[in-house]
Design an enzyme around this catalytic site. Structure first.
Site, PDB file in Angstrom:
ATOM      1  N   GLN A 125       5.057   2.058  -7.478  1.00 29.12           N
ATOM      2  CA  GLN A 125       5.895   2.183  -6.282  1.00 29.12           C
ATOM      3  C   GLN A 125       5.100   2.892  -5.188  1.00 29.12           C
ATOM      4  O   GLN A 125       4.590   3.986  -5.429  1.00 29.12           O
ATOM      5  CB  GLN A 125       7.133   3.010  -6.621  1.00 29.12           C
ATOM      6  N   GLY A 126       4.993   2.274  -4.021  1.00 37.96           N
ATOM      7  CA  GLY A 126       4.203   2.863  -2.942  1.00 37.96           C
ATOM      8  C   GLY A 126       5.060   3.179  -1.728  1.00 37.96           C
ATOM      9  O   GLY A 126       5.055   2.440  -0.744  1.00 37.96           O
ATOM     10  N   SER A 128       5.828   6.985  -0.824  1.00 35.94           N
ATOM     11  CA  SER A 128       5.428   8.272  -0.233  1.00 35.94           C
ATOM     12  C   SER A 128       4.080   8.172   0.465  1.00 35.94           C
ATOM     13  O   SER A 128       3.181   7.462   0.013  1.00 35.94           O
ATOM     14  CB  SER A 128       5.321   9.335  -1.325  1.00 35.94           C
ATOM     15  N   SER A 160       3.035   6.775  -9.150  1.00 37.05           N
ATOM     16  CA  SER A 160       2.976   6.961 -10.604  1.00 37.05           C
ATOM     17  C   SER A 160       2.272   5.783 -11.261  1.00 37.05           C
ATOM     18  O   SER A 160       2.633   4.625 -11.032  1.00 37.05           O
ATOM     19  CB  SER A 160       4.388   7.079 -11.185  1.00 37.05           C
ATOM     20  N   GLU A 243      17.349   3.292  -8.355  1.00 34.53           N
ATOM     21  CA  GLU A 243      16.558   4.387  -8.913  1.00 34.53           C
ATOM     22  C   GLU A 243      17.432   5.623  -9.149  1.00 34.53           C
ATOM     23  O   GLU A 243      17.358   6.276 -10.168  1.00 34.53           O
ATOM     24  CB  GLU A 243      15.409   4.720  -7.946  1.00 34.53           C
ATOM     25  N   GLU A 372      17.577  18.184  -2.575  1.00 44.68           N
ATOM     26  CA  GLU A 372      18.028  18.697  -1.273  1.00 44.68           C
ATOM     27  C   GLU A 372      18.401  17.515  -0.370  1.00 44.68           C
ATOM     28  O   GLU A 372      19.427  17.535   0.318  1.00 44.68           O
ATOM     29  CB  GLU A 372      16.922  19.534  -0.598  1.00 44.68           C
TER      30      GLU A 372
HETATM   31  C1  LIG Z   1       7.011  12.897 -11.181  1.00 53.00           C
HETATM   32  C2  LIG Z   1       6.946  12.286  -9.809  1.00 53.00           C
HETATM   33  C3  LIG Z   1       6.727  10.919  -9.683  1.00 53.00           C
HETATM   34  C4  LIG Z   1       6.640  10.332  -8.411  1.00 53.00           C
HETATM   35  N1  LIG Z   1       6.355   8.998  -8.332  1.00 53.00           N
HETATM   36  C5  LIG Z   1       6.273   8.409  -7.119  1.00 53.00           C
HETATM   37  C6  LIG Z   1       5.934   7.022  -7.011  1.00 53.00           C
HETATM   38  O1  LIG Z   1       5.711   6.338  -8.023  1.00 53.00           O
HETATM   39  N2  LIG Z   1       5.840   6.469  -5.781  1.00 53.00           N
HETATM   40  C7  LIG Z   1       6.072   7.186  -4.646  1.00 53.00           C
HETATM   41  O2  LIG Z   1       5.999   6.611  -3.556  1.00 53.00           O
HETATM   42  N3  LIG Z   1       6.361   8.527  -4.702  1.00 53.00           N
HETATM   43  C8  LIG Z   1       6.460   9.148  -5.913  1.00 53.00           C
HETATM   44  N4  LIG Z   1       6.739  10.495  -5.994  1.00 53.00           N
HETATM   45  C9  LIG Z   1       6.836  11.282  -4.760  1.00 53.00           C
HETATM   46  C10 LIG Z   1       8.247  11.743  -4.442  1.00 53.00           C
HETATM   47  O3  LIG Z   1       9.050  10.693  -4.045  1.00 53.00           O
HETATM   48  C11 LIG Z   1       8.124  12.846  -3.365  1.00 53.00           C
HETATM   49  O4  LIG Z   1       7.454  13.930  -3.964  1.00 53.00           O
HETATM   50  C12 LIG Z   1       9.472  13.293  -2.854  1.00 53.00           C
HETATM   51  O5  LIG Z   1      10.089  12.285  -2.108  1.00 53.00           O
HETATM   52  C13 LIG Z   1       9.338  14.567  -1.977  1.00 53.00           C
HETATM   53  O6  LIG Z   1       8.403  14.384  -0.967  1.00 53.00           O
HETATM   54  P1  LIG Z   1       7.213  15.431  -0.724  1.00 53.00           P
HETATM   55  O7  LIG Z   1       6.539  15.655  -2.061  1.00 53.00           O
HETATM   56  O8  LIG Z   1       6.395  14.929   0.402  1.00 53.00           O
HETATM   57  O9  LIG Z   1       7.913  16.812  -0.373  1.00 53.00           O
HETATM   58  P2  LIG Z   1       8.516  17.268   1.079  1.00 53.00           P
HETATM   59  O10 LIG Z   1       9.186  16.094   1.675  1.00 53.00           O
HETATM   60  O11 LIG Z   1       7.342  17.881   1.804  1.00 53.00           O
HETATM   61  O12 LIG Z   1       9.538  18.333   0.638  1.00 53.00           O
HETATM   62  C14 LIG Z   1       9.207  19.683   0.295  1.00 53.00           C
HETATM   63  C15 LIG Z   1      10.507  20.454   0.105  1.00 53.00           C
HETATM   64  O13 LIG Z   1      11.255  20.515   1.330  1.00 53.00           O
HETATM   65  C16 LIG Z   1      12.568  20.021   1.140  1.00 53.00           C
HETATM   66  N5  LIG Z   1      13.033  19.313   2.325  1.00 53.00           N
HETATM   67  C17 LIG Z   1      12.330  18.430   3.074  1.00 53.00           C
HETATM   68  N6  LIG Z   1      13.094  17.921   4.074  1.00 53.00           N
HETATM   69  C18 LIG Z   1      14.319  18.513   3.955  1.00 53.00           C
HETATM   70  C19 LIG Z   1      15.555  18.404   4.681  1.00 53.00           C
HETATM   71  N7  LIG Z   1      15.683  17.584   5.724  1.00 53.00           N
HETATM   72  N8  LIG Z   1      16.606  19.149   4.255  1.00 53.00           N
HETATM   73  C20 LIG Z   1      16.499  19.975   3.184  1.00 53.00           C
HETATM   74  N9  LIG Z   1      15.355  20.126   2.470  1.00 53.00           N
HETATM   75  C21 LIG Z   1      14.283  19.401   2.838  1.00 53.00           C
HETATM   76  C22 LIG Z   1      12.442  19.071  -0.028  1.00 53.00           C
HETATM   77  O14 LIG Z   1      13.683  18.835  -0.669  1.00 53.00           O
HETATM   78  C23 LIG Z   1      11.444  19.819  -0.916  1.00 53.00           C
HETATM   79  O15 LIG Z   1      12.102  20.795  -1.677  1.00 53.00           O
HETATM   80  C24 LIG Z   1       6.815  11.119  -7.242  1.00 53.00           C
HETATM   81  C25 LIG Z   1       7.041  12.496  -7.374  1.00 53.00           C
HETATM   82  C26 LIG Z   1       7.088  13.084  -8.635  1.00 53.00           C
HETATM   83  C27 LIG Z   1       7.317  14.564  -8.730  1.00 53.00           C
END
Ligand SMILES: Cc1cc2nc3c(=O)[nH]c(=O)nc-3n(C[C@H](O)[C@H](O)[C@H](O)COP(=O)(O)OP(=O)(O)OC[C@H]3O[C@@H](n4cnc5c(N)ncnc54)[C@H](O)[C@@H]3O)c2cc1C
Length: 388
Positions: A125-126, A128, A160, A243, A372
């Protein structure tokens, strides 16, 4: 909702149970976040497909059995009861598969679903990007139309198992003047296409289950666009609904954890004496897993009756991820200091795979959209509260 199983559903359960008993590998497979483990899990997908169990709710011509969601839930219950391996192609079969059924042309379904069911094409899945995680509408990777191709440039992250996967489904910005969730398109890209570079991200445990994916003038044929150009957000939200709300995390997974937790409590009576609240926590985990199962049966019945799952999938996601984490925290507390030992350590005793499960449960509130963000969605779309 009918709370009784039909004769046909009971027979289906027996058939699934017998096949799984005869075919589930006796030894647990290595982690699918390793190269060998990934290959072993892919072989398991092939075997499931040969038995006709790859994705039971799909039509027969695409590798399924054409059964309804209730039978899918029954299959999942038997799957977890049998201790069968995790599904390495979960992004494909549980997320992209249902999305293809909804938005794909007949040609796309015929082209992509059978090899997905057979484990020939394992999907990543692409979505992020470095600056577009929670704020997914901020994605910047572009795809410009050039004749009968799109030309893609940019970067995805946290994909992933993209290191060993064959294909990736993505959303790209196809309208350069667009903002936020407008002007995005959903595309299917082979990971061995010219200009695609997959770079593994090593985790703390040394495994390389994550990857960054770079696109440098990658040419994607237009027939690999899913849905309409510019309509990618709608398609992606449908995938996200699967999902968070139904497919990716069936209740059977948590019911199996609850059963293991009860056994752990029984095997460690001294822990329950040391901390009398532990028994209550185990019971709460069990009840929550049962409640989630009933809620999922209700959702499945509604979908079978023509309904759909909307913003409430966010509530499901919060519920299953917090329940999973709470059960694993309870297991760690029950095991006491032993909890942090690897199963191979001399003093490990019955630690089993709880530590592994606990570490993965920590990620539950993050992947599939952080909790969140799910709470924001619930507040705005279900409760009608103003945007913060
Ligand atoms: C095990 C695992 C597997 C994954 N697999 C995939 C995958 O296959 N493909 C893919 O595309 N992505 C994948 N991801 C990525 C995942 O979707 C992102 O980590 C997730 O969407 C959060 O984005 P970020 O890491 O950029 O954190 P951020 O968006 O930077 O968030 C950091 C913190 O700030 C909080 N926050 C941000 N904005 C707000 C708001 N407006 N209100 C309140 N709180 C807020 C968040 O909740 C979080 O606690 C995976 C992540 C994990 C942990």
């Amino acid at each position: 909702m009918d709370l009784d199983y039909t004769q046909q559903q009971r027979a289906f359960r027996v058939e699934a149970r017998e096949w799984l008993e005869a075919n589930v590998p006796a030894q647990a497979l290595q982690s699918m976040d390793t190269e060998q483990g990934f290959a072993a899990h892919r072989e398991w997908e092939t075997k499931l497909n040969e038995g006709g169990w790859a994705m039971v709710s799909w039509p027969v011509e695409y590798g399924g059995r054409g059964v309804d969601l209730i039978e899918w839930l029954i299959f999942e219950e038997e799957y977890y009861r049998a201790g069968a391996p995790g599904r390495v192609n979960q992004n494909g079969i549980f997320l992209l598969g249902p999305t293809l059924m909804e938005f794909g042309s007949d040609e796309q379904k015929a082209r992509f679903l059978p090899p997905m069911a057979a484990g020939i094409d394992v999907w990543a899945q692409g979505w992020s990007e470095p600056n577009a995680g929670s704020d997914m509408a901020a994605i910047r990777t572009t795809a410009f139309r050039d004749g009968d191709h799109y030309v893609v440039n940019g970067q995805k992250t946290w994909c992933s198992r993209a290191v060993w996967a064959d294909w990736i489904f993505c959303i790209f910005r196809t309208d350069p003047d667009s903002e936020r969730h407008r002007g995005l398109s959903f595309m299917l890209v082979p990971l061995d296409a010219e200009g695609v570079q997959v770079r593994a991200i090593e985790q703390l445990d040394g495994e390389t289950g994550f990857a960054e994916v770079f696109f440098d003038n990658v040419r994607v044929p237009v027939d690999q666009l899913l849905g309409e150009e510019g309509g990618g957000w709608k398609v992606a939200m449908s995938t996200a609904g699967f999902e968070r709300g139904l497919m990716l995390r069936s209740p059977a997974r948590y019911q199996a954890t609850a059963r293991k937790l009860v056994a752990l409590l029984r095997d460690n009576p001294e822990a329950a004496q040391r901390d009398p609240t532990l028994g209550d926590r185990v019971i709460r985990g069990w009840m929550q897993a049962e409640a989630y199962a009933l809620q999922t049966y209700r959702t499945a019945s509604r979908i079978i009756g023509g309904g759909s799952i909307g913003a409430e999938s966010s509530l499901n996601k919060i519920f299953w991820s917090e329940m999973d984490l709470a059960m694993h925290e309870t297991a760690m507390a029950l095991l006491g200091p032993r909890a942090e030992l690897l199963p191979t350590a001399r003093a490990a005793g019955d630690v089993g795979d709880w530590l592994d499960g606990f570490q993965f449960a920590l990620a539950g509130p993050i992947y599939a959209g952080t909790n969140e963000i799910q709470r924001n969605i619930a507040a705005e779309r279900l409760l009608g509260l103003p945007r913060g």
